[in-house]
Design an enzyme around this catalytic site. Structure first.
Site, short mmCIF file in Angstrom:
data_model
loop_
_atom_site.label_atom_id
_atom_site.label_comp_id
_atom_site.label_asym_id
_atom_site.label_seq_id
_atom_site.Cartn_x
_atom_site.Cartn_y
_atom_site.Cartn_z
N ASP A 79 29.25 -26.78 -30.34
CA ASP A 79 28.51 -25.14 -30.41
C ASP A 79 28.26 -24.26 -31.70
OD1 ASP A 79 28.51 -24.21 -26.97
OD2 ASP A 79 31.19 -23.76 -27.26
N LYS B 280 29.25 -19.78 -22.49
CA LYS B 280 29.49 -18.81 -23.42
C LYS B 280 28.42 -19.00 -24.95
CE LYS B 280 33.74 -19.41 -23.72
NZ LYS B 280 34.69 -19.51 -23.42
N ARG C 85 32.98 -43.72 -41.90
CA ARG C 85 34.08 -44.49 -43.29
C ARG C 85 33.11 -45.80 -43.89
NH1 ARG C 85 36.81 -44.02 -39.18
NH2 ARG C 85 38.70 -42.07 -38.98
N GLU D 49 20.59 -35.97 -37.06
CA GLU D 49 20.52 -35.16 -35.71
C GLU D 49 20.83 -33.62 -36.17
OE1 GLU D 49 21.57 -37.49 -35.60
OE2 GLU D 49 23.77 -37.59 -34.46
N HIS E 238 23.55 -38.96 -40.73
CA HIS E 238 23.09 -37.94 -38.77
C HIS E 238 21.26 -36.91 -38.68
CE1 HIS E 238 26.09 -39.94 -36.24
NE2 HIS E 238 26.96 -39.52 -37.87
N LYS F 67 28.47 -2.82 -8.31
CA LYS F 67 30.04 -2.48 -7.11
C LYS F 67 30.48 -3.58 -9.04
CE LYS F 67 31.57 -5.54 -3.96
NZ LYS F 67 31.44 -5.99 -2.67
N GLU G 182 46.75 -21.36 -23.00
CA GLU G 182 46.08 -22.02 -24.51
C GLU G 182 45.62 -20.47 -25.06
OE1 GLU G 182 45.64 -23.84 -21.96
OE2 GLU G 182 46.05 -26.23 -22.37
N CYS H 242 23.74 -44.30 -38.35
CA CYS H 242 24.92 -44.42 -39.14
C CYS H 242 25.29 -46.02 -37.92
CB CYS H 242 26.52 -43.15 -38.29
SG CYS H 242 27.53 -43.27 -39.36
N GLU I 284 33.50 -16.41 -30.62
CA GLU I 284 32.89 -17.30 -29.06
C GLU I 284 35.10 -17.84 -28.65
OE1 GLU I 284 30.89 -20.70 -27.82
OE2 GLU I 284 31.68 -21.16 -25.99
N GLN J 222 35.66 -9.80 -10.66
CA GLN J 222 35.92 -8.81 -10.74
C GLN J 222 37.58 -8.96 -11.16
OE1 GLN J 222 36.47 -6.34 -6.78
NE2 GLN J 222 34.18 -7.08 -6.06
N1 GLN Z 1 32.12 -46.18 -36.56
C1 GLN Z 1 31.44 -46.11 -38.30
C2 GLN Z 1 31.80 -46.26 -39.48
O1 GLN Z 1 32.90 -45.41 -39.21
C3 GLN Z 1 29.86 -45.40 -37.63
C4 GLN Z 1 30.19 -44.24 -37.43
C5 GLN Z 1 29.50 -43.19 -36.97
O2 GLN Z 1 28.25 -44.01 -36.13
N2 GLN Z 1 29.00 -42.20 -36.82
O3 GLN Z 1 31.20 -45.86 -40.48
#
Ligand code: GLN
Length: 537
Positions: A71, A17, A468, A515, A513, A222, A148, A380, A139, A191
């Site tokens: 998503d 989806k 954190r 990515e 991050h 159909k 749910e 991270c 979505e 269906q």
């Molecule tokens: N566990 C680590 C923190 O909280 C790294 C977290 C992560 O890699 N997103 O700082």
């Protein structure tokens, strides 16, 4: 005024989806329309932040710091429209807001009920923070028939009644299985699924049929007859070879055309699929391979590192190589086997993570990459482990560690307030896990002439965070003297954002991050550069 397209799913989950919604959004956007994508998740967690990747896949993070369903990552990658906090909601969040309001007397003593209070709250979410968008694609998570999902389906049913049928549309995605024994495509599950939807008062305008093979005309007829949709609105989606083929396949099936026709609209521009065709071709035809090892805790679950896998693919596209991912479970990585496991690996990546399990394996892998000059990217948690490895083995702080894993360590990684207060170790007190992280987009200043400065071609960057713990800035000079450079810092110079190793072809750790911001048509510079280095190895 915006038009609202609701996407539901039936028969089974995991039909795509998200990808279908993202593909449709791309097609509408490329025809000159302004689009927004939203996801409603029926589970009771307030956000996916505390959910295990084993159960729910990756937690995607937006610029404005929301922890969302993965998503939303597809939405961003396909449309290049940044998702926001206001684009994802769960039943848990809806109930928690309602209960808060009720406790404050916000309902003036009325009985608080699913209809109208929960459904009103859902409708408010759908309409909230929409300005000049032409289309809002919503979505609905889960499968029609789930207990749910019911309040969401009821809310979207009411929605069309309120804002007008000409402003809303329902798309239902189902499975059309192929039965090997009878050599037949079966339409009955579709269906039934549509029947279920109609029993709640929703008549789909388009039925998208996921199938392993093309659906013959008779079967389409159909489906059209039993589901009460015009035959041209029975759209097939046959399994694609790469997800980047999906927008092309939906275009060929005229999904966008039928949507515009429903709203009595015409394309403002001719859509372009050239870029999708180009990357599909590259992905399918590239022969040269690079082996990249990902060492993590959740490697056996396909969706646990979704954005990361995608970003690596993007880096491969940019460098004309196929990225072959070797997933190594950190738990099982014994120091003795490292040499053998990484023998044919050209790059090593340690992704984000939480908790103690598997950390020693990760640290041993980093040690191997550092000593053997194998390109390394630590993301991270991966960066934090690289700091620990360096502190233990080069700075000779034998008990260096992170207070996340063990309170009795020399805290090279710690909660900010555990180590930053006048050089004294102060223990954090916050025991809640949900919503206590550094989340979302933060700026980092890059050191002039550093590797990352050259990679980003910029002095300042913005990247998304979700953690954190922080690297202890206190030992910065000591690390740098031995060659681990803190090449990216927060603007106030307090929080290390990036480290890189001198005398190594490519060794980078980032506290954020990257990515989440990689796109197929604009691969993230760190991933492009990492794959390039791996290719050269
Ligand atoms: N566990 C680590 C923190 O909280 C790294 C977290 C992560 O890699 N997103 O700082």
């Amino acid at each position: 005024m915006a038009r609202y397209i609701f996407v539901t799913g039936g028969v089974v989950s995991s039909l795509g989806k998200g990808l279908s919604s993202a593909s449709l959004a791309y097609l509408l956007k490329s025809q000159g329309y302004k689009v927004r994508l939203r996801k409603m998740d029926p589970y009771l967690n307030v956000d996916p932040g505390t959910m295990s990747p084993f159960q729910h896949g990756e937690v995607f993070v937006t610029d404005d710091g929301a922890e969302t369903d993965l998503d939303l990552g597809h939405y961003e990658r396909f449309t290049n429209i940044s998702a926001k906090q206001s684009d994802n909601i769960t039943t848990g969040k809806i109930y928690s807001d309602i209960i808060k309001k009720e406790r404050k007397g916000g309902y003036l003593g009325k009985t608080v009920q699913v209809i109208p209070h929960v459904t009103d709250q859902i409708k408010n979410f759908i309409k909230n923070d929409i300005k000049d968008e032409d289309f809002v694609i919503c979505e609905i998570g889960g499968t029609v028939g789930d207990i749910e999902s019911l309040p969401f389906l009821e809310a979207i049913r009411q929605f069309s009644n309120e804002i007008g049928k000409n402003k809303t549309m329902y798309i239902h995605l189902t499975l059309v299985p192929f039965m090997k024994s009878s050599d037949e495509i079966k339409t009955k599950p579709t269906q039934h699924s549509v029947k279920e939807l109609r029993s709640i008062g929703i008549q789909p305008d388009i039925v998208i049929c996921r199938s392993q093979q093309s659906i013959p005309f008779d079967q389409r007829k159909k489906i059209s007859l039993f589901c009460n949709v015009p035959i041209e609105n029975v759209i097939e989606t046959v399994d694609v070879r790469t997800i980047y083929e999906a927008p092309i396949s939906f275009y060929n099936e005229k999904l966008d055309k039928q949507v515009l026709k429903h709203f009595k609209l015409k394309p403002k521009k001719i859509p372009s699929l050239k870029s999708w065709k180009k990357i599909t071709k590259t992905l399918l035809n590239t022969k040269k391979k690079v082996n990249i090892a990902i060492i993590g805790k959740y490697v056996n679950l396909k969706d646990a590192y979704k954005s990361l896998d995608e970003a690596l693919v993007h880096g491969g596209i940019r460098n004309n190589v196929k990225v072959n991912l070797i997933r190594v479970e950190s738990d099982k990585l014994k120091p003795k086997q490292i040499k053998k496991i990484f023998k044919n690996v050209s790059g090593l990546l340690i992704p984000g993570g939480f908790g103690k399990r598997g950390t020693e394996g990760k640290i041993a892998a980093i040690n191997y990459a550092r000593k053997n000059k194998i390109p390394f990217l630590g993301i991270c948690f991966g960066m934090q482990m690289a700091i620990i490895e360096f502190a233990r083995n080069i700075l000779k702080i034998k008990n260096a560690g992170s207070t996340e894993l063990n309170k009795n360590v020399f805290p090279v990684i710690g909660l900010m307030h555990e180590w930053n207060k006048n050089g004294k170790l102060v223990k954090g007190t916050d025991k809640t896990l949900g919503g206590t992280m550094r989340l979302g987009s933060y700026e980092a200043k890059l050191r002039h002439n550093s590797l990352v400065n050259k990679i980003y071609k910029s002095k300042s960057i913005f990247e998304r965070h979700r953690h954190r713990y922080e690297v202890n800035n206190y030992l910065k000079d000591k690390f740098e003297k031995k060659g681990l450079i803190f090449s990216g810092m927060s603007p106030d110079d307090k929080l290390p954002e990036i480290v890189e190793l001198n005398n190594h072809p490519w060794f980078v750790g980032v506290q954020f991050h990257p990515e989440f911001k990689s796109r197929p048509f604009s691969p993230h510079p760190l991933f492009s550069s990492f794959i390039k280095a791996a290719k050269l190895k």
